[in-house]
Design an enzyme around this catalytic site. Sequence first.
Site, short mmCIF file in Angstrom:
data_model
loop_
_atom_site.label_atom_id
_atom_site.label_comp_id
_atom_site.label_asym_id
_atom_site.label_seq_id
_atom_site.Cartn_x
_atom_site.Cartn_y
_atom_site.Cartn_z
N SER A 223 0.84 -1.19 0.00
CA SER A 223 0.00 0.00 0.00
C SER A 223 0.87 1.24 0.00
O SER A 223 1.84 1.33 0.77
CB SER A 223 -0.90 0.00 1.24
N LYS A 224 0.52 2.21 -0.84
CA LYS A 224 1.30 3.45 -0.89
C LYS A 224 1.17 4.23 0.42
O LYS A 224 2.02 5.07 0.70
CB LYS A 224 0.85 4.30 -2.07
N ARG A 225 0.14 3.96 1.20
CA ARG A 225 -0.03 4.66 2.48
C ARG A 225 0.84 4.05 3.57
O ARG A 225 1.09 4.70 4.59
CB ARG A 225 -1.50 4.61 2.90
N ARG A 226 1.30 2.83 3.36
CA ARG A 226 2.02 2.13 4.43
C ARG A 226 3.42 1.71 3.99
O ARG A 226 4.35 1.66 4.80
CB ARG A 226 1.20 0.91 4.84
N VAL A 229 6.42 1.99 -2.25
CA VAL A 229 5.95 1.27 -3.43
C VAL A 229 6.35 1.93 -4.75
O VAL A 229 6.18 1.33 -5.81
CB VAL A 229 4.42 1.10 -3.41
#
Length: 453
Positions: A223-226, A229
């Site tokens: 995930s780009k939030r976590r 990436v």
Amino acid sequence: MFHVGGARSALYNWATARQQGGTFVLRIEDTDAARNRPEWTDGIISALAAIGISAADPAFEGPYFQSHNADRHREAAQQLHDAGLAYYCDCTREQVAERTGSPQLGYDGFCRERDLAYEPGRALRFRTPDEGETVVVDLVRGEPSFPNAAIEDFVIARGDGSPVFLLANVVDDLDEGITEVIRGEEHLSNTPKQQLLWQALGAQPPVWAHLPVIVNEKRQKLSKRRDKVALEDYLAEGYLPDALVNYLMLLGWGPKDDVEIRPYPELEQLFRVGEVNGASAFFDVKKLAAFNGEYIRRLPLEEFITACRPWLSAPKAPWPAGAYDAKAFEAVAALAQTRITLLSEITGCVDFLFLDEPVRDEASWSKAMKAGAAELIRSARVRLAGVDWEADALKQALEETAAEHDLKLGKAQAPIRVAVTGRTIGLPLFESLEVLGRDRTLARLDKALSDLA
């Protein structure tokens, strides 16, 4: 930013197209204005070029822009309506939820037989067959089947007349002659709907291949939030494009001889999308770093020096612009090449050469500067001051100092290394001292003695 999962999909498409003498088509699906900017398109193109997928290759076609094909999308929507394969619907979500008792159950076909004409606000829905099933021929997942009764009459054009992504995608694929679609498994749920549209438009659906999801060490989808990436972030950190390509090709597939580290042309010839494993693929950053270190060590020395240059000058370098000495770096480059796994680590390897004072690692200082360190440094300084300034003579001088203090050479090196470079780990000590020079070395030993006092 270009997701590593997208990069993997692109590489698999690229390899498949080139193997078959086919064409890799880049299409920018830009109908959502809020998610579309020219600089983002440029970023996609430059990221693809970084991993070897370039418009300069005859196998590359595009970029095409979905927004440029809007008239054809509308024509296809009208064609389906005129053929009785789609109908207009004026139901709101709230009305559907009230009739079905749940917003999760999907559309209930209320407007199927109402024969509504188009008016602003009325969506166009595809008339999904009531019976039978839709079988998807998938090179990775076999032939999954989807009962048509479980597929709702889905929207293909919005209330303002603009076609939705599902229809636009199929029409673009038709117009661009797409025969194979290789993409992430999150799109598998869309595939039966797209396949129904292909058939309704009188065309043979493409061959599909849905690639496994890429997960982190906790087996969560990247995930780009976590997670980190973006391909660009890895390149900026000092991963070599060739190493990234090699590693990405192995996320879900591997050569039968189990030789993993190999140049892309070999991987391209060996790759078969039908051999991709459907299970989730673990993005192991440690393994990627190991790959990168191997690729760095395989570089010819001149190429390694060139690859390091962006980190040796402003704004990445931690020293003033005028402090950098290219010849000094070249003298230690071969030694540094065997010790780093990321190009960005090069500054920490050689900063002691170009800073007025070394960056002192306090943990290294505490570890090395124990009782007796000052006496050892003082004895070493006396010997070093009088020898020829080359690595062998410097080593002999410290060996004599170590013997004088009843120490092994490794133990004797630690306080000298920390005094001169700031760290207990780094390039070979005596070659480092030779390049640093007599005056700067002795000055740093004096500074260490003063600090210890």
